[in-house]
Design a protein around this motif. Sequence first.
Motif, PDB file in Angstrom:
ATOM      1  N   HIS A   1       0.806  -1.224   0.000  1.00 40.38           N
ATOM      2  CA  HIS A   1       0.000   0.000   0.000  1.00 40.38           C
ATOM      3  C   HIS A   1       0.839   1.274   0.000  1.00 40.38           C
ATOM      4  O   HIS A   1       0.293   2.358  -0.152  1.00 40.38           O
ATOM      5  CB  HIS A   1      -0.892   0.032   1.252  1.00 40.38           C
ATOM      6  CG  HIS A   1      -1.833  -1.126   1.361  1.00 40.38           C
ATOM      7  ND1 HIS A   1      -3.011  -1.181   0.639  1.00 40.38           N
ATOM      8  CD2 HIS A   1      -1.769  -2.285   2.066  1.00 40.38           C
ATOM      9  CE1 HIS A   1      -3.634  -2.326   0.924  1.00 40.38           C
ATOM     10  NE2 HIS A   1      -2.894  -3.004   1.788  1.00 40.38           N
ATOM     11  N   MET A   2       2.157   1.142   0.238  1.00 35.51           N
ATOM     12  CA  MET A   2       2.957   2.366   0.453  1.00 35.51           C
ATOM     13  C   MET A   2       3.313   3.078  -0.841  1.00 35.51           C
ATOM     14  O   MET A   2       3.623   2.460  -1.837  1.00 35.51           O
ATOM     15  CB  MET A   2       4.234   2.026   1.230  1.00 35.51           C
ATOM     16  CG  MET A   2       4.018   2.039   2.717  1.00 35.51           C
ATOM     17  SD  MET A   2       5.579   1.887   3.586  1.00 35.51           S
ATOM     18  CE  MET A   2       4.964   1.855   5.271  1.00 35.51           C
ATOM     19  N   ARG A   3       3.316   4.421  -0.724  1.00 36.13           N
ATOM     20  CA  ARG A   3       3.715   5.271  -1.832  1.00 36.13           C
ATOM     21  C   ARG A   3       5.164   5.722  -1.605  1.00 36.13           C
ATOM     22  O   ARG A   3       5.716   5.517  -0.526  1.00 36.13           O
ATOM     23  CB  ARG A   3       2.807   6.512  -1.860  1.00 36.13           C
ATOM     24  CG  ARG A   3       1.331   6.191  -1.964  1.00 36.13           C
ATOM     25  CD  ARG A   3       0.492   7.457  -1.834  1.00 36.13           C
ATOM     26  NE  ARG A   3       0.750   8.175  -0.569  1.00 36.13           N
ATOM     27  CZ  ARG A   3       0.033   9.201  -0.134  1.00 36.13           C
ATOM     28  NH1 ARG A   3      -0.983   9.649  -0.844  1.00 36.13           N
ATOM     29  NH2 ARG A   3       0.324   9.792   1.014  1.00 36.13           N
ATOM     30  N   PRO A   4       5.757   6.390  -2.589  1.00 39.68           N
ATOM     31  CA  PRO A   4       7.080   6.998  -2.354  1.00 39.68           C
ATOM     32  C   PRO A   4       7.025   7.887  -1.114  1.00 39.68           C
ATOM     33  O   PRO A   4       6.030   8.577  -0.892  1.00 39.68           O
ATOM     34  CB  PRO A   4       7.315   7.823  -3.624  1.00 39.68           C
ATOM     35  CG  PRO A   4       6.505   7.130  -4.678  1.00 39.68           C
ATOM     36  CD  PRO A   4       5.286   6.588  -3.969  1.00 39.68           C
ATOM     37  N   GLY A   5       8.094   7.859  -0.315  1.00 43.92           N
ATOM     38  CA  GLY A   5       8.088   8.575   0.958  1.00 43.92           C
ATOM     39  C   GLY A   5       7.722   7.673   2.122  1.00 43.92           C
ATOM     40  O   GLY A   5       7.776   8.090   3.270  1.00 43.92           O
TER      41      GLY A   5
ATOM     42  N   ILE B   1      11.005   4.203  -0.589  1.00 44.47           N
ATOM     43  CA  ILE B   1      10.634   3.764   0.765  1.00 44.47           C
ATOM     44  C   ILE B   1      11.911   3.407   1.520  1.00 44.47           C
ATOM     45  O   ILE B   1      12.739   2.644   1.002  1.00 44.47           O
ATOM     46  CB  ILE B   1       9.688   2.547   0.705  1.00 44.47           C
ATOM     47  CG1 ILE B   1       8.394   2.913  -0.025  1.00 44.47           C
ATOM     48  CG2 ILE B   1       9.410   2.001   2.111  1.00 44.47           C
ATOM     49  CD1 ILE B   1       7.528   1.704  -0.388  1.00 44.47           C
ATOM     50  N   THR B   2      12.087   3.959   2.724  1.00 46.58           N
ATOM     51  CA  THR B   2      13.266   3.628   3.524  1.00 46.58           C
ATOM     52  C   THR B   2      12.921   2.597   4.600  1.00 46.58           C
ATOM     53  O   THR B   2      11.769   2.497   5.039  1.00 46.58           O
ATOM     54  CB  THR B   2      13.878   4.873   4.194  1.00 46.58           C
ATOM     55  OG1 THR B   2      12.953   5.369   5.165  1.00 46.58           O
ATOM     56  CG2 THR B   2      14.219   5.947   3.175  1.00 46.58           C
TER      57      THR B   2
ATOM     58  N   SER C   1      10.417  11.135   9.229  1.00 47.47           N
ATOM     59  CA  SER C   1      10.185  12.449   8.610  1.00 47.47           C
ATOM     60  C   SER C   1      10.718  12.497   7.182  1.00 47.47           C
ATOM     61  O   SER C   1      11.604  11.728   6.801  1.00 47.47           O
ATOM     62  CB  SER C   1      10.861  13.537   9.447  1.00 47.47           C
ATOM     63  OG  SER C   1      12.274  13.479   9.258  1.00 47.47           O
ATOM     64  N   PRO C   2      10.226  13.427   6.385  1.00 50.11           N
ATOM     65  CA  PRO C   2      10.710  13.580   5.003  1.00 50.11           C
ATOM     66  C   PRO C   2      12.205  13.872   4.928  1.00 50.11           C
ATOM     67  O   PRO C   2      12.854  13.470   3.969  1.00 50.11           O
ATOM     68  CB  PRO C   2       9.892  14.768   4.475  1.00 50.11           C
ATOM     69  CG  PRO C   2       8.661  14.811   5.322  1.00 50.11           C
ATOM     70  CD  PRO C   2       9.089  14.318   6.674  1.00 50.11           C
ATOM     71  N   GLU C   3      12.782  14.516   5.953  1.00 49.36           N
ATOM     72  CA  GLU C   3      14.205  14.875   5.842  1.00 49.36           C
ATOM     73  C   GLU C   3      15.141  13.674   5.987  1.00 49.36           C
ATOM     74  O   GLU C   3      16.331  13.784   5.734  1.00 49.36           O
ATOM     75  CB  GLU C   3      14.576  15.976   6.846  1.00 49.36           C
ATOM     76  CG  GLU C   3      14.581  15.556   8.281  1.00 49.36           C
ATOM     77  CD  GLU C   3      14.957  16.708   9.227  1.00 49.36           C
ATOM     78  OE1 GLU C   3      15.843  17.504   8.886  1.00 49.36           O
ATOM     79  OE2 GLU C   3      14.353  16.788  10.302  1.00 49.36           O
ATOM     80  N   ALA C   4      14.600  12.506   6.370  1.00 46.62           N
ATOM     81  CA  ALA C   4      15.442  11.313   6.555  1.00 46.62           C
ATOM     82  C   ALA C   4      15.456  10.409   5.316  1.00 46.62           C
ATOM     83  O   ALA C   4      15.831   9.243   5.406  1.00 46.62           O
ATOM     84  CB  ALA C   4      14.983  10.529   7.784  1.00 46.62           C
ATOM     85  N   GLY C   5      15.092  10.943   4.171  1.00 49.16           N
ATOM     86  CA  GLY C   5      14.955  10.117   2.965  1.00 49.16           C
ATOM     87  C   GLY C   5      16.227   9.461   2.464  1.00 49.16           C
ATOM     88  O   GLY C   5      16.161   8.545   1.639  1.00 49.16           O
TER      89      GLY C   5
END
Length: 247
Positions: free
Chosen positions: A129-133, A178-179, A228-232
């Motif tokens: 189900h996951m999207r980018p991010g 995805i991380t 968070s987005p900054e940990a991509g």
Amino acid sequence: TRPLQNMRALVTGGSRGIGAAIVRRLARDGAQVALTYVHNAEQAAASVQAAQAFGGQALAIQADSADANAVVAAVEQTVATLGGIDILVNNAGVFHLAPAGEFPLAQFDQTVAVNLRAAFVATEAAVKHMRPGGRIIMIGSCNAERMPFAGGAVYAMSKAGLVGLVKGLARDLGPRGITVNNVQPGPIDTDMNPADSEFGGALREQILAVPRYGTADEVAGMVAYLASPEAGFVTGASLTIDGGFTA
Ligand code: NDP
């Protein structure tokens, strides 16, 4: 706007301890949060209330992580209720100690099922189900790297398994944005490991560089960063937060 605005999270074992702190922190940062629990419905409800106090949606799902079908159902219920899933925190864990030669097989099986297999099963269900991010975060342990007391072999093995799991999953999921990471706490004051126990005193004196137990909120802060987005650009990593336990 808050860093996790519009994100939907599932935290396993979110009724108490580290998981409950993660639920509060993700909600404070703007996420809508589902949590699982196994026994403590009252504490699960309190955890939901604490999350809702930050203004978002929150829900509790009873799901024994030892039961793979229940784990998949919890992911599906999260998606159905919150409209998707962006963050999965595999936090539920058990800690059995027993001497070599006397470790009950049932406790070995439960340790592997809850600490390791459930993390894999939930991740498999969530990434559909996951999207980018998207973000997958395991709660491992510094005992994956150092086990300075007797009886902890099976626990250490289960947490060491997560170290390899996140490395491989990071390769699969990086191209999708995805991380996948693993947070390795040292001694944290919870029901599982109370700071005021005899065991806690010995740890503080002999093993920790920072001579105190950590708090669940300190672990939740590292999880919030990874979510968070900054940990991509952080992925496949095992990040230790242990007061110098492994130093
Ligand atoms: P606690 O025992 O204080 O809380 C455990 C949480 O997990 C509770 O919410 C509990 O739900 C839930 N849980 C337990 N078993 C299951 C299960 N079979 N299915 C679903 N949920 C379950 O633990 P901590 O907060 O201390 O630990 C959380 C994680 O952090 C674990 O993975 C642990 O190994 C890890 N960790 C902890 C450290 C510490 O010193 N405390 C150090 C390093 C790692 P319920 O309330 O219903 O029982």
